[in-house]
Design a protein around this motif. Structure first.
Motif, PDB file in Angstrom:
ATOM      1  N   LEU A 156     107.566 -13.948-132.836  1.00 40.82           N
ATOM      2  CA  LEU A 156     106.347 -13.148-132.917  1.00 40.82           C
ATOM      3  C   LEU A 156     105.478 -13.429-131.688  1.00 40.82           C
ATOM      4  N   ASP A 157     105.162 -12.384-130.937  1.00 44.77           N
ATOM      5  CA  ASP A 157     104.313 -12.499-129.751  1.00 44.77           C
ATOM      6  C   ASP A 157     103.072 -11.647-129.960  1.00 44.77           C
ATOM      7  N   ILE A 158     101.905 -12.232-129.688  1.00 45.88           N
ATOM      8  CA  ILE A 158     100.639 -11.506-129.849  1.00 45.88           C
ATOM      9  C   ILE A 158      99.816 -11.692-128.574  1.00 45.88           C
ATOM     10  N   ASN A 159      99.363 -10.594-128.047  1.00 47.84           N
ATOM     11  CA  ASN A 159      98.523 -10.619-126.851  1.00 47.84           C
ATOM     12  C   ASN A 159      97.305  -9.748-127.098  1.00 47.84           C
ATOM     13  N   VAL A 160      96.125 -10.280-126.842  1.00 47.54           N
ATOM     14  CA  VAL A 160      94.900  -9.511-126.977  1.00 47.54           C
ATOM     15  C   VAL A 160      94.228  -9.482-125.611  1.00 47.54           C
ATOM     16  N   TYR A 161      93.647  -8.335-125.255  1.00 48.75           N
ATOM     17  CA  TYR A 161      93.055  -8.224-123.925  1.00 48.75           C
ATOM     18  C   TYR A 161      91.780  -7.393-123.975  1.00 48.75           C
ATOM     19  N   LEU A 162      90.911  -7.700-123.025  1.00 50.77           N
ATOM     20  CA  LEU A 162      89.679  -6.945-122.790  1.00 50.77           C
ATOM     21  C   LEU A 162      89.748  -6.448-121.358  1.00 50.77           C
ATOM     22  N   GLN A 163      89.561  -5.159-121.182  1.00 49.03           N
ATOM     23  CA  GLN A 163      89.776  -4.558-119.865  1.00 49.03           C
ATOM     24  C   GLN A 163      88.621  -3.646-119.505  1.00 49.03           C
ATOM     25  N   GLY A 164      88.263  -3.634-118.220  1.00 51.18           N
ATOM     26  CA  GLY A 164      87.211  -2.756-117.728  1.00 51.18           C
ATOM     27  C   GLY A 164      87.713  -1.928-116.562  1.00 51.18           C
ATOM     28  N   GLN A 165      87.296  -0.663-116.528  1.00 53.31           N
ATOM     29  CA  GLN A 165      87.707   0.269-115.469  1.00 53.31           C
ATOM     30  C   GLN A 165      86.449   0.857-114.829  1.00 53.31           C
ATOM     31  N   ASN A 166      86.413   0.828-113.497  1.00 53.69           N
ATOM     32  CA  ASN A 166      85.263   1.371-112.745  1.00 53.69           C
ATOM     33  C   ASN A 166      83.946   0.706-113.175  1.00 53.69           C
ATOM     34  N   LEU A 167      83.969  -0.600-113.292  1.00 55.19           N
ATOM     35  CA  LEU A 167      82.802  -1.309-113.829  1.00 55.19           C
ATOM     36  C   LEU A 167      81.626  -1.339-112.863  1.00 55.19           C
ATOM     37  N   TRP A 168      81.911  -1.386-111.575  1.00 58.75           N
ATOM     38  CA  TRP A 168      80.831  -1.560-110.599  1.00 58.75           C
ATOM     39  C   TRP A 168      81.241  -0.918-109.290  1.00 58.75           C
ATOM     40  N   THR A 169      80.284  -0.274-108.627  1.00 53.11           N
ATOM     41  CA  THR A 169      80.555   0.356-107.330  1.00 53.11           C
ATOM     42  C   THR A 169      79.420   0.033-106.370  1.00 53.11           C
ATOM     43  N   TRP A 170      79.780  -0.482-105.213  1.00 54.71           N
ATOM     44  CA  TRP A 170      78.798  -0.714-104.149  1.00 54.71           C
ATOM     45  C   TRP A 170      78.946   0.408-103.129  1.00 54.71           C
ATOM     46  N   THR A 171      77.860   1.137-102.888  1.00 50.98           N
ATOM     47  CA  THR A 171      77.895   2.249-101.950  1.00 50.98           C
ATOM     48  C   THR A 171      76.482   2.634-101.550  1.00 50.98           C
ATOM     49  N   ASN A 172      76.348   3.223-100.380  1.00 54.97           N
ATOM     50  CA  ASN A 172      75.084   3.801 -99.931  1.00 54.97           C
ATOM     51  C   ASN A 172      75.087   5.314-100.067  1.00 54.97           C
ATOM     52  N   TYR A 173      76.054   5.821-100.771  1.00 57.13           N
ATOM     53  CA  TYR A 173      76.222   7.275-100.890  1.00 57.13           C
ATOM     54  C   TYR A 173      75.081   7.896-101.681  1.00 57.13           C
ATOM     55  N   LEU A 174      74.561   9.012-101.185  1.00 54.03           N
ATOM     56  CA  LEU A 174      73.501   9.759-101.853  1.00 54.03           C
ATOM     57  C   LEU A 174      74.141  10.848-102.708  1.00 54.03           C
ATOM     58  N   GLY A 175      74.455  10.507-103.943  1.00 55.38           N
ATOM     59  CA  GLY A 175      75.105  11.455-104.835  1.00 55.38           C
ATOM     60  C   GLY A 175      75.645  10.735-106.050  1.00 55.38           C
TER      61      GLY A 175
END
Length: 989
Positions: free
Chosen positions: A945-964
């Motif tokens: 018996l194998d058990i794996n639990v995970y917490l995942q984040g996508q696109n959590l933070w973006t550094w940019t000077n973009y105006l939009g």
């Protein structure tokens, strides 16, 4: 005696008793190894180790267990009567050579490949909450630029492998799924889907990323030339998971994600907005009109609506939470001769929009693999089937969220009905009734049969079939429009439908011969391809229904129009071959060739020849480098070859006609659409590459650097014709050359490796360059306004902004043509390039015991249209970025934003030209935390018996000077990619 001998052979007396042997497999540091193959030598019994390295298998006391795993030395361990066996596997210093890559028609080890192949595996993809395989690849592969077109579920992605090669804009690579070509072009209709998914309904959404074992991207001539005309833009090989020998095993994967828009723009509040509105009327000399009640309906935001009301329309229209739930169950196992896998998955994804919209997908994947006991006969059957159901509003709310006045009325009245505020505005929620939907069914099937006729001589055939059916609709009931327009079901309500289908079959007989001598080895491959693809599309429009309840019945429509009724057939035939030579275990030569035949060209032009030469020298195998050398691996490789393209559509060389639905005097007419031209032929892409691959400290540090140059010529484009011909263009070859050059760097390191801790890092960097090298007659052609020799294909020509005149308060522009009019098309000579200067990704993986943390950053240096592209004039009747509040107000002001204007006096509004100028372009570079994953393998007492639990984040933070809203896809009209957080559980037994 014969009788006694017969009983002895039967094994009923002499067979030793069987017992369960268990134990643990670790590496030399004591870290448990999952997925190690265990086989009882000389028997058809096998299993694999669990996530914690444990295993159990039935074996006799005198049997021998064989442990094997990629990257480790194979180990044979006699049981010797023991019931528990602990094994430690030693890393193979030549582990890189053991990694086998799929190169399409053949496989090759990582160390001995002569071509450029980038790989992403299941481990990287399976914990990302994505529906499309391309989404899982973003940022991970050098030379591969992938952009998400919109954050709406079920939409698509754009992909370029080593840049854009052809002027006609088609940059899609060839997709091969389990050996079967898969059409990636959308069959959607712009009339139905353009405002919500941008017409880009990606067929790749049908492929469940969790069913994929690996994706290989073939980039240079050595890797792609064997695919001939189909490999000009690169090749993406998708290999799905297969069953493994061992006891029957059940694997389950459950995950749930929450998604939100990652960035809201800073917009004008009510006070700022109304101040600009009134100031704009004053600047235009129209403020007296605000006192005239008869004109109130022209500017209700000032005179009729509550001037103290404020609504954050971004939160109202795109501020919801999207839920993404996924469940998958698979069963696999088998003997050494026959293995199987069956997997089923269900996914439900909602949106951030108001309303009950959702994207549903169900997939079934199966694989059956069999080989005879003498390994001469092999059979593999893989089948994937998916059903998708996508129900969305027909309009993206994003544009309205950014532009609705902040004091716009409430969405509902006191009775809970849509509020039209005296018919003074278009309630955005009315679009909830203007619905869009798509349903698709996709089948991909491949059978591979092979037989070893003689030692080293194998005959095999690959049989493939794909079917893609897409049905979309857009319902436009009269109830979705403002009642003041007087629209009724009889004079307005409409239903658009699109029924499209693409079917393809392929047969590829192949002959493979391998021979090894003391000082050299040779691999020879010969094959042929027969392929046919049929496409059908029927787009209908029904208008005028007795009531809106009957809008789904086209038979109830007063008028029925055939907007498009098209079908096409594409036939393709080829012969191909490969010769691979290896001398003294370090000198490699790879020759590939292909002769293609396509039905898309006229007589005498249907066949084209393509080929490549790849060379490699593994200099680390020279005697000067010993086993203890700092340099554990070193290879120089180079390749040159040609690929081509026939990606122009069917029947372009013939006189063609279409029934468009138009009529004359009540008679349906046939309209000409193409002119006979049998003279055009294949586009050609000449690819050159040189690369250096280095490994240090027993391959714990790997550095691969490649330089490439692709030159595409004989461009297939539409040659402009005079209007008097009745045609806008004639398909033909242009004598133009497009060049893509670049440098790709891949670095992989194992920083720490101990009993409890393992830390590894990977980095990929691409520095591309695109240029139009030559184009005969460019200045006299209609392409003169789009392209410039010496510049990239991705440029745009714009006005050159000179800022705001301090005296007049209006935008100023460079007068390039000197005619005194700075707003003429001759003044659009300023060039901006939107192709990336560089892009890549940086990842780290840290394992401490059973806990693993993985962090991946994506980065890109580029320019893009900013928010000024969509409004550069303060004071008009639409909300905008707060930067417009800092505007010119009186003579002498030095400011980058012009004076406010109501929008009714064009002489006082130069904003329409400013949004077409370089001022609407700015830096859109970004560093994005693309993926974070925290995994924990739960220790269990139960064996297997194998058990794996995970917490995942996508696109959590973006550094940019973009105006939009988002720099990845610079647009104020499309929903940006969402920020997602996922909780997942995997267990197997």
């Amino acid at each position: 005696m014969p009788f006694v001998s017969f009983n002895a052979q039967g094994g009923t007396v002499l067979e030793p008793p069987q017992a369960t042997v268990s134990g643990t497999v670790t590496d030399t540091s004591g870290i448990p190894l999952a997925g190690v193959n265990l086989v009882v030598e000389s028997k058809n019994i096998g299993t694999i180790s669990s996530l914690d390295g444990s295993f159990s298998i039935n074996a006799g006391p005198s049997d021998v267990l064989v442990f094997s795993m990629v990257g480790f030395k194979t180990l044979s361990v006699p049981i010797g009567g023991r019931e528990e066996v602990s094994v430690s596997l030693e890393e193979d210093v030549t582990q890189l050579g053991e990694v086998v890559l799929n190169a399409g028609y053949y496989t090759v080890s990582e160390k001995e490949r002569t071509g450029s192949i980038a790989v992403i595996d299941a481990k990287t993809m399976e914990k990302q909450p994505v529906s499309n395989p391309l989404a899982a690849m973003q940022g991970y592969l050098s030379g591969v630029n992938i952009v998400q077109t919109t954050g709406v579920p079920g939409s698509g992605y754009s992909i370029e492998i080593r840049g854009r090669n052809f002027i006609n804009g088609v940059s899609d690579p060839l997709y091969i799924v389990d050996g079967v070509p898969f059409g990636s072009q959308s069959l959607g209709s712009a009339r139905l889907a353009d405002q919500i998914v941008g017409e880009n309904i990606s067929p790749l959404n049908a492929i469940n990323p969790n069913d994929i074992e690996s994706i290989e991207v073939l980039k240079d001539a050595d890797a792609t030339a064997i695919y001939g005309s189909r490999g000009a833009n690169g090749v993406v090989l998708i290999t799905t998971k297969k069953g493994k020998a061992g006891k029957t095993r059940f694997d389950a994967h459950l995950s749930s994600s929450l998604g939100k828009v990652s960035n809201f723009m800073d917009l004008l509040n009510t006070e700022q907005y109304l101040e600009l509105r009134r100031e704009g009327f004053a600047n235009d000399g129209l403020e007296n009109l605000l006192e005239e009640p008869m004109f109130d309906s022209f500017w209700p935001d000032i005179t009729l609506w509550d001037n103290n009301r404020y609504t954050d329309w971004q939160k109202e229209l795109i501020g919801g939470t999207a839920y993404h739930n996924n469940a998958q169950l698979s069963v696999s196992g088998g003997s050494q001769q026959t293995q199987f896998l069956v997997s089923g998955a269900y996914q439900k994804q909602t949106t951030v929009y108001p309303g009950d919209f959702k994207y549903l997908r169900g997939t079934v994947h199966s694989n059956l693999n069999h080989r005879s006991e003498n390994d001469r006969f092999k059979f593999n059957l893989t089948t994937s089937y998916s059903i998708e159901d996508n129900q969305m509003p027909s309009v993206d709310f994003t544009g309205m969220a950014y532009t609705l006045p902040p004091n716009a009325p409430a969405l509902y009245d006191g009775e809970g009905n849509l509020n039209w505020e005296g018919n003074t505005w278009d309630n955005p929620l009315a679009s909830l009734e203007d619905t869009y939907g798509s349903k698709s069914k996709t089948l991909i099937s491949n059978a591979m049969v092979s037989y070893e006729v003689l030692p080293n001589l194998e005959v095999k055939t690959s049989l493939g079939f794909t079917s893609y059916r897409l049905d979309t609709y857009r319902a436009m009931p009269s109830s979705a429009r403002n009642p003041s327009l007087g629209l009724t079901p009889q004079n307005y309500s409409s239903l658009f439908t699109n029924a499209s289908q693409r079917e393809s079959w392929i047969i590829e007989p192949q002959l493979t011969w391998r021979k090894a001598w003391d000082w050299m080895s040779m691999d020879v491959l010969l094959g042929t391809t027969f392929q046919q693809e049929r496409t059908e599309q029927l787009v209908l429009k029904g208008r005028g229904f007795p009531n809106n309840e009957l809008i789904w019945n086209l038979g109830a429509a007063e008028t029925l129009e055939v907007n498009s009724n098209a079908d096409g057939e594409y036939n393709y035939n080829a012969v191909f071959g490969r010769l691979h030579l290896k001398f003294l275990d370090r000198y490699l030569i790879n020759l590939t060739g292909r002769r293609d035949g396509s039905s898309r060209f006229g007589p005498g032009k249907q066949f084209g020849n393509f080929g490549s030469l790849g060379l490699a020298w593994i200099f680390s195998r020279e005697s000067v480098f010993g086993e203890n050398s700092l340099l554990s691996f070193g290879k120089l490789r180079a390749s040159y070859g040609t690929t081509g393209s026939d990606n122009i559509g069917d029947y372009r060389f013939l006189d063609t006609y279409t029934v468009s639905g138009n009529s004359y005097d009540g008679i349906t007419i046939v309209e000409p659409t193409g002119i006979f031209n049998p003279e055009f032929g294949w586009e050609e892409n000449r690819k050159l590459e040189a690369a250096l691959e280095l490994g240090f400290f027993k391959d714990r540090v790997m550095i691969n650097t490649a330089w490439y140059r692709n030159r595409s010529s004989n461009q297939l484009v539409g040659i402009p014709l005079a209007a008097t011909t009745g045609f806008s263009q004639l398909t033909g070859n242009f004598d133009a050359i497009v060049q893509n050059t670049g440098i790709e760097i891949d670095v992989n390191t194992v920083n720490i490796q101990s009993d409890k801790v393992r830390w590894s890092t990977n980095l990929n960097l691409t520095i591309p360059s695109n240029k139009l090298v030559a184009f005969d007659g460019l200045e006299e052609s209609t392409f003169a306004n789009r392209y410039v020799i010496g510049e990239p294909l991705s440029i745009v020509k714009l006005y050159k902004s000179l800022g705001v005149d301090p005296e007049t308060g209006l935008y100023q522009f460079e007068d390039f043509d000197g005619d005194g009019n700075t707003s003429s098309t001759g003044d659009r000579e300023w060039i901006e390039d939107f192709s990336p200067s560089f892009f890549g990704g940086l990842g780290n993986s840290l394992s401490i015991g059973n806990l693993t943390l993985e962090v991946f950053f994506q980065f890109k240096k580029q320019k893009g249209f900013n928010a000024l592209r969509f409004n550069a004039t303060p004071g008009i009747q639409r909300n905008s970025i707060v930067e417009l509040y800092d505007r010119w107000q009186e003579p002498g002001d030095v400011n980058s934003i012009q004076r406010a204007s109501s929008g009714f006096d064009l002489n006082n509004n130069q904003g329409v030209f400013q949004l077409e100028s370089d001022a609407a372009v700015s830096d859109a570079s970004f560093l994005r935390l693309r993926n974070v994953s925290l995994n924990y393998d739960i220790p269990t007492a139960s064996d297997g018996l194998d058990i794996n639990v995970y917490l995942q984040g996508q696109n959590l933070w973006t550094w940019t000077n973009y105006l939009g809203p988002d720099p990845e896809q610079p647009s104020n009209l499309r929903l940006p990619p969402l920020r997602q957080v996922t909780l997942g559980l995997q267990f197997s037994f």
